[in-house]
Design a protein around this motif. Structure first.
Motif, PDB file in Angstrom:
ATOM      1  N   UNK A  67       1.149  -1.096  -0.007  1.00 36.56           N
ATOM      2  CA  UNK A  67       0.317  -0.045   0.033  1.00 36.56           C
ATOM      3  C   UNK A  67       1.206   1.325   0.120  1.00 36.56           C
ATOM      4  N   UNK A  68       1.956   1.124  -0.848  1.00 37.15           N
ATOM      5  CA  UNK A  68       3.240   2.176  -1.060  1.00 37.15           C
ATOM      6  C   UNK A  68       2.592   3.031  -1.862  1.00 37.15           C
ATOM      7  N   UNK A  69       2.572   4.473  -1.757  1.00 35.19           N
ATOM      8  CA  UNK A  69       2.112   5.510  -2.430  1.00 35.19           C
ATOM      9  C   UNK A  69       2.800   5.188  -3.832  1.00 35.19           C
ATOM     10  N   UNK A  98      -3.354   3.057  -2.145  1.00 37.02           N
ATOM     11  CA  UNK A  98      -4.407   1.727  -2.492  1.00 37.02           C
ATOM     12  C   UNK A  98      -5.108   1.433  -1.259  1.00 37.02           C
ATOM     13  N   UNK A  99      -6.259   1.856  -1.360  1.00 42.80           N
ATOM     14  CA  UNK A  99      -7.029   1.153  -0.232  1.00 42.80           C
ATOM     15  C   UNK A  99      -7.690  -0.097  -0.247  1.00 42.80           C
ATOM     16  N   UNK A 100      -7.792  -0.718   1.099  1.00 39.01           N
ATOM     17  CA  UNK A 100      -7.873  -2.491   1.191  1.00 39.01           C
ATOM     18  C   UNK A 100      -9.071  -2.041   2.811  1.00 39.01           C
ATOM     19  N   UNK A 145      -8.169  -5.679  -1.493  1.00 48.93           N
ATOM     20  CA  UNK A 145      -7.022  -4.251  -2.382  1.00 48.93           C
ATOM     21  C   UNK A 145      -9.008  -4.420  -2.580  1.00 48.93           C
ATOM     22  N   UNK A 188      -9.060   5.266   2.803  1.00 44.68           N
ATOM     23  CA  UNK A 188      -9.177   3.546   3.876  1.00 44.68           C
ATOM     24  C   UNK A 188     -10.262   3.569   4.351  1.00 44.68           C
TER      25      UNK A 188
END
Lengths: 248, 288
Positions: free
Chosen positions: B109-111, B127-129, B134, B186
């Motif tokens: 989930x890094x930018x 990224x969102x999870x 995910x 998120x």
């Protein structure tokens, strides 16, 4: 003969599937390697590869900087690869500020149903023996398989820890005789060693509720000035017993 | 008689057909054997190639292992025979290692930061999870010239992007801005996912109201005894969280809501994701 052949084909196909799964990502590199071995093309390939590696190194550095997470290794093992479904076992290790971590999990992808990616069997290993609040958080993360939450929290936690460290070192440098570092500068209890002394100081001055007094100091002066005023009060105090609380 | 005759004709026809077929099968079988042999041959060649590739794979794997242990001298000693090939192999090993590390940054989930072709700016992905699944990925294009400006993005309009940029001092601390934004995104996708679970898993519960930010949710339960309806309002005033800050029940039977059972339900809804809290409430017999 006609019976042996289909058998052989089956065996060969199975073998090939196995080998393909193992070396899928290396096929283009292998071609590069084969080209690289030929004299005339060797240098060209080498310089091209070098260029690519340099670019990737740059990308990784940018990513490390932006994410504040430095990754040391990532190993991927394909557990299942059939048509639309891909299951991989990943093991990632690295550190965030001074906190080292290792995470292991299964990542499954389904390309047919809305391209779903899912994490299962999350296991987090951290040397968090001295960080009590963190270890309960880790088991929560493992249970909810929330890998992203873990890294978000790790980042914030280590940022705060860095802030605390700086603050504490600042006060220690300013008042070396009063402030000590009982649990090292990264301990999560360093605030408490000061505050608990402060809380004992206030009742003796008969100001009322100790916690409230410190809270109001915090509100009026902000954290730095509030702590500073407490430390001054302690160091000026003739009560040696109180001063000793800070040196535990 | 007619029937027997026609049967005889049909019989003869089918005998002829069988004969004709058996004549055809002989060359067909030969053809099949030929094909299979060729196929097996081709597959053998392919196998040998793959085995050679696997061999290189093994060497590269060894190299990577020693790279990760960070003892570069050892590997040089081990592979000093072909120095040119070693350099190539080392580059290849580093190449795959870097690719894997970049992939890992993406997975955790890094930018994802990518320089835009004109290199005046960068493109970032968030990224969102939620609980291991995910969800949506959001993108921002940021111009880096003299003042940071968000030129393009696909973040929903109800996420206060400008306010967040101001609050977290995006100009001086872009990472703090991304952290805050990621937290909001998120939490939003998490709440949305919870609502989806409620609709999927609890068909006996009616979703009366929900907003786009999924920060307010009104549900209707049925109580088994007396078939009373209970309206439940969940307020998620902290937009960085997936848990509600306020839980309110409305029911004609006010005594019911004063019972310890429903007091417990209230705190359950505040502490547990809504779809899970509802499962517990069903199990306890509070609702249908």
């Amino acid at each position: 003969m006609s019976q042996e052949n289909p058998e052989e084909v089956k065996v060969l196909e199975a073998q090939i599937e196995c080998l393909q799964a193992e070396s899928l990502s290396f096929i283009h590199l292998h071609r590069l390697y084969m080209c690289g071995q030929r004299q005339e093309e060797g240098e060209k390939v080498l310089s091209k590869l070098m260029e690519e590696v340099e670019k990737l190194e740059e990308d990784l550095e940018r990513q490390t900087q932006m994410n504040r997470i430095s990754l040391k290794s990532c190993t991927t093992k394909t557990l299942q690869s059939s048509g639309s479904k891909l299951v991989q076992q990943l093991s990632v290790s690295g550190h965030c500020s001074e906190m080292a971590f290792q995470v292991e999990f299964k990542l499954s992808e389904n390309k047919v149903i809305h391209f779903i990616r899912r994490i299962t069997d999350l296991n987090v290993v951290m040397d968090a023996s001295d960080l009590q609040t963190f270890s309960s958080f880790l088991s929560e993360v493992e249970e909810s398989r929330d890998l992203l939450l873990f890294f978000r929290t790790l980042r914030t936690f280590s940022d705060r820890s860095d802030d605390r460290c700086r603050t504490f070192q600042h006060f220690q440098a300013k008042y070396p005789s009063v402030v000590s570092l009982p649990g090292g500068c990264r301990s999560e209890f360093l605030w408490f060693s000061i505050i608990s002394a402060a809380l004992q100081l206030f009742p003796s001055q008969a100001v009322g509720g100790a916690a409230e007094s410190f809270q109001s100091l915090l509100r009026i002066l902000g954290p730095e000035a509030a702590l500073e005023s407490v430390i001054r009060a302690v160091s000026l105090s003739q009560d040696t017993q109180l001063a000793s609380h800070l040196l535990v | 008689m007619d029937g027997a005759d026609s049967k005889g004709v049909l019989n003869q026809l089918s005998v002829l057909e069988v004969r004709a077929r058996s004549r055809n099968t002989q060359p067909q079988q030969q053809c099949c054997v030929k094909e299979l042999r060729a196929k097996a041959e081709a597959l053998k060649i392919q196998r040998d190639q793959l085995e050679a590739e696997a061999q290189i794979h093994k060497v590269l794997h060894k190299l990577r292992m020693s790279m990760e242990k960070q003892c570069p001298h050892e590997e040089e000693e081990a592979m000093d025979e072909e120095s040119e090939n070693t350099q190539l192999l080392q580059l290849m090993a580093r190449h795959t290692q870097l690719k894997d590390l970049l992939y890992a940054h993406h997975v955790i989930g890094g930018y994802d930061v990518i320089k835009t072709p004109q290199s005046k700016g960068v493109c970032m992905s968030l990224t969102t999870a939620y609980e291991g699944i995910y969800l949506d990925t959001y993108n921002l294009e940021i111009d880096l010239k003299h003042k940071l400006t968000i030129t393009r993005h696909n973040i929903p309009p109800f996420i206060p992007l400008k306010d967040l940029a101001k609050q977290s001092n995006m100009q001086t601390n872009i990472r703090a801005f991304l952290d805050t934004l990621s937290l909001h995104l998120n939490a939003f996708t998490g709440r949305k996912q919870q609502l989806k679970f409620v609709k999927e898993q609890h068909q006996s519960i009616t979703v009366m109201e929900s907003n786009v930010l999924c920060s307010r949710l009104v549900l209707m339960f049925t109580v088994p005894r007396g078939k009373n309806a209970v309206l439940c309002r969940l307020d998620y005033t902290d937009h960085t969280r997936c848990l509600p800050t306020g839980v309110q029940f409305v029911c004609e039977d006010e005594e019911l809501l004063d019972s310890p059972e429903w007091k417990k339900n209230c705190s359950l809804l505040k502490e547990t994701p809504v779809h899970k809290a509802l499962t517990t409430m069903k199990k306890n017999g509070s609702i249908v």
